[in-house]
Design an enzyme around this catalytic site. Sequence first.
Site, PDB file in Angstrom:
ATOM      1  N   GLU A 248       0.884  -1.175   0.000  1.00 62.44           N
ATOM      2  CA  GLU A 248       0.000   0.000   0.000  1.00 62.44           C
ATOM      3  C   GLU A 248       0.916   1.217   0.000  1.00 62.44           C
ATOM      4  O   GLU A 248       1.719   1.395   0.914  1.00 62.44           O
ATOM      5  CB  GLU A 248      -0.910  -0.012   1.233  1.00 62.44           C
ATOM      6  CG  GLU A 248      -2.125   0.902   1.072  1.00 62.44           C
ATOM      7  CD  GLU A 248      -1.959   2.257   1.716  1.00 62.44           C
ATOM      8  OE1 GLU A 248      -1.147   3.051   1.185  1.00 62.44           O
ATOM      9  OE2 GLU A 248      -2.636   2.519   2.731  1.00 62.44           O
ATOM     10  N   CYS A 282      -2.318   8.460   4.332  1.00 65.68           N
ATOM     11  CA  CYS A 282      -2.269   8.001   2.938  1.00 65.68           C
ATOM     12  C   CYS A 282      -3.539   8.370   2.182  1.00 65.68           C
ATOM     13  O   CYS A 282      -3.520   8.578   0.977  1.00 65.68           O
ATOM     14  CB  CYS A 282      -1.991   6.506   2.869  1.00 65.68           C
ATOM     15  SG  CYS A 282      -3.099   5.520   3.875  1.00 65.68           S
ATOM     16  N   GLU A 383       2.411  12.970  -4.069  1.00 66.10           N
ATOM     17  CA  GLU A 383       1.907  12.879  -2.702  1.00 66.10           C
ATOM     18  C   GLU A 383       2.793  13.756  -1.813  1.00 66.10           C
ATOM     19  O   GLU A 383       3.992  13.511  -1.710  1.00 66.10           O
ATOM     20  CB  GLU A 383       1.966  11.424  -2.232  1.00 66.10           C
ATOM     21  CG  GLU A 383       1.390  11.231  -0.851  1.00 66.10           C
ATOM     22  CD  GLU A 383       1.526   9.796  -0.351  1.00 66.10           C
ATOM     23  OE1 GLU A 383       2.634   9.243  -0.398  1.00 66.10           O
ATOM     24  OE2 GLU A 383       0.515   9.234   0.103  1.00 66.10           O
TER      25      GLU A 383
HETATM   26  O1  TXE Z   1       8.841   5.905   3.840  1.00 69.76           O
HETATM   27  P1  TXE Z   1       9.464   4.508   3.445  1.00 69.76           P
HETATM   28  P2  TXE Z   1       9.505   7.288   4.176  1.00 69.76           P
HETATM   29  C1  TXE Z   1       5.022   8.139   1.674  1.00 69.76           C
HETATM   30  C2  TXE Z   1       4.972   9.634   1.927  1.00 69.76           C
HETATM   31  C3  TXE Z   1       6.344   9.912   2.454  1.00 69.76           C
HETATM   32  C4  TXE Z   1       7.164   8.959   1.632  1.00 69.76           C
HETATM   33  C5  TXE Z   1       8.508   8.608   2.175  1.00 69.76           C
HETATM   34  O2  TXE Z   1       4.757  10.312   0.731  1.00 69.76           O
HETATM   35  O3  TXE Z   1       6.719  11.243   2.262  1.00 69.76           O
HETATM   36  O4  TXE Z   1       6.384   7.804   1.568  1.00 69.76           O
HETATM   37  O5  TXE Z   1       8.412   8.247   3.538  1.00 69.76           O
HETATM   38  C6  TXE Z   1      11.097   0.659   5.372  1.00 69.76           C
HETATM   39  N1  TXE Z   1      13.481  -2.447   2.052  1.00 69.76           N
HETATM   40  N2  TXE Z   1       4.421   7.380   2.747  1.00 69.76           N
HETATM   41  O6  TXE Z   1      10.795   7.475   3.472  1.00 69.76           O
HETATM   42  O7  TXE Z   1      10.914   4.601   3.088  1.00 69.76           O
HETATM   43  C7  TXE Z   1      11.308   1.734   6.393  1.00 69.76           C
HETATM   44  O8  TXE Z   1      12.322   1.373   7.289  1.00 69.76           O
HETATM   45  C8  TXE Z   1      12.615  -2.745   3.018  1.00 69.76           C
HETATM   46  C9  TXE Z   1       3.142   6.807   2.451  1.00 69.76           C
HETATM   47  O9  TXE Z   1       9.520   7.424   5.630  1.00 69.76           O
HETATM   48  O10 TXE Z   1       8.562   3.924   2.455  1.00 69.76           O
HETATM   49  C10 TXE Z   1       9.929   1.841   7.006  1.00 69.76           C
HETATM   50  O11 TXE Z   1       9.746   0.789   7.933  1.00 69.76           O
HETATM   51  N3  TXE Z   1      12.083  -1.810   3.827  1.00 69.76           N
HETATM   52  C11 TXE Z   1       2.688   5.894   3.483  1.00 69.76           C
HETATM   53  C12 TXE Z   1       9.006   1.609   5.812  1.00 69.76           C
HETATM   54  O12 TXE Z   1       9.819   0.968   4.831  1.00 69.76           O
HETATM   55  C13 TXE Z   1      12.432  -0.534   3.643  1.00 69.76           C
HETATM   56  C14 TXE Z   1       3.125   6.019   4.861  1.00 69.76           C
HETATM   57  C15 TXE Z   1       8.392   2.861   5.211  1.00 69.76           C
HETATM   58  O13 TXE Z   1       9.411   3.733   4.845  1.00 69.76           O
HETATM   59  C16 TXE Z   1      13.341  -0.167   2.635  1.00 69.76           C
HETATM   60  C17 TXE Z   1       4.427   6.619   5.006  1.00 69.76           C
HETATM   61  C18 TXE Z   1      13.873  -1.194   1.815  1.00 69.76           C
HETATM   62  N4  TXE Z   1      14.717  -0.937   0.815  1.00 69.76           N
HETATM   63  C19 TXE Z   1       5.016   7.294   3.965  1.00 69.76           C
HETATM   64  N5  TXE Z   1      13.487   1.176   2.668  1.00 69.76           N
HETATM   65  C20 TXE Z   1       1.373   5.218   3.300  1.00 69.76           C
HETATM   66  N6  TXE Z   1       1.221   4.386   2.269  1.00 69.76           N
HETATM   67  O14 TXE Z   1       0.490   5.407   4.094  1.00 69.76           O
HETATM   68  C21 TXE Z   1      12.710   1.645   3.665  1.00 69.76           C
HETATM   69  N7  TXE Z   1      12.068   0.603   4.270  1.00 69.76           N
END
Ligand code: TXE
Length: 489
Positions: A248, A282, A383
Amino acid sequence: MPEQYIAGRWTEPAGDARLEVLNPFDASVLAESAQASPDEIEAAVRAAREAFDTGPWPRTPAAERGALLRRVADLLVRDKEEIARVETLDTGKTLVESRIDVDDVTAVFRYYADLADKDAGRIVDTGQAHVRSRVVHEPLGVCVLITPWNYPLLQLSWKVAPALAAGNTMVIKPTEVTPLTSFMLVRLLEEAGVPAGVVNILLGDGRTVGAPLTEHPAVDMVSFTGGLATGQAIIRASAGTIKRVAVELGGKNPNIVFADSDFETVVDNALTAVFLHAGQVCSAGARLIVQEPMYDDLVAEIGRRAARIRLGNGLDEGTESGPLVSAAQRAKIEDFVASAHAEGARLVAGGHRPDEPELQKGYFYRPTVFADVHRGMRVVREETFGPILTVERFTTEQEAIALGNDTEYGLSGAVWTADIGRAERVAGALRHGTVWINDFGPYVPMAEWGGFKRSGNGRELGPTGLAEYQETKHVWHNTTPAPVRWFTA
Ligand code: TXE
């Protein structure tokens, strides 16, 4: 700092990389710790693998698994205030929101507790009297659950509850930004009696701990909620071992208002739709799309009301909105605001950090409204995940639908109108996983949640949310075996 939980034991992480968890209200350090080492990642996967291959959990009667989930729900009720307080300290959201989160998490555990033993598979009529044929659902295996920082506990519950109900084992990699309540939940799972090895939780960031888990050959499934780029990386990483992946990845959600809607109701709901939790949702209604006769009045009133939103400490009674979660997230918002100015959007409210001295240490940003935007602008396409509302105008129903679908995302959207025929036509035409008619934001554990297009694949919640964690097997039972005599020699 919370210790990590591997094979039923709590230990201090032994890795080299360090991690600080900050309170976004004043940037004070809530906790610090090392991150999981490669050996600990390996140990957690091995524990989950063994618990799946030889342990009791996948073979426990489904009704007993449901009973355990019900105990977790009771423990959540017991510890609600403490969990909500920690969630507010860690995320910055108001205590009212954190309490709602804990209630929602409790409801999710109760829902999957009830669903656990309702799935009896299906008898298939093959048309052959000597054959008993059935389709059954079995647990999938070792699941890696990766969560984001905006709704850390809630998002984790959407994964853990169905994964457990279906009989899986798991390694949880919670967000490193707001991980505290995830560890509290695992303590409750342990107290409720989850056997050793079934649930493991590791502390660490995406690169150090998340990525190795998504590539691991002993992992069967990854469920991820987070950003688009990370989701793409996880899908690529999982390709080597053909894991099931459910992602998601957020949204850019249209909130479409026809001019026959009630003005006050729409203003009020449009503000909540986008500024709740400082827009870090989200399904935030970040794109307000308003029919021409109402446009000017609506923009003016929303701007006036947005300027009055009270920012503050989430723990304080009168606070309506907390800070952004981190300095990085605020820097991203400031970059979006700069790009909106540069691309010619009209600023109606906000567009800067607050002036109050007591808000200077935290990651605050004023609720911001840009009008007269168009689809070419970055702030409309991407977003933002922060307190920015953009307002577009339309004239006809067809235009409204086209604007609502003119996004790479497809998580959610809303239509406001007094015309029920039009409401149904627009809801039917919108390419989004959830559509609200004359409402914005509510969800229930019984109804699926997830995205069309680049908002992701798979669904959480509802019966489909359980099926994500199940394998499907067809069992063909020939009750009167006999030679088939295909080869006659
Ligand atoms: O999220 P990340 P970030 C969107 C929102 C935000 C952007 C970036 O636009 O500005 O994402 O946020 C883990 N392999 N959303 O950088 O990186 C990480 O440790 C495996 C939408 O904070 O996506 C964390 O546990 N895991 C959203 C998780 O992924 C990895 C909610 C989310 O981090 C990884 C939040 C990798 N290579 C942000 N890299 C929604 N859908 O609701 C990172 N992680």
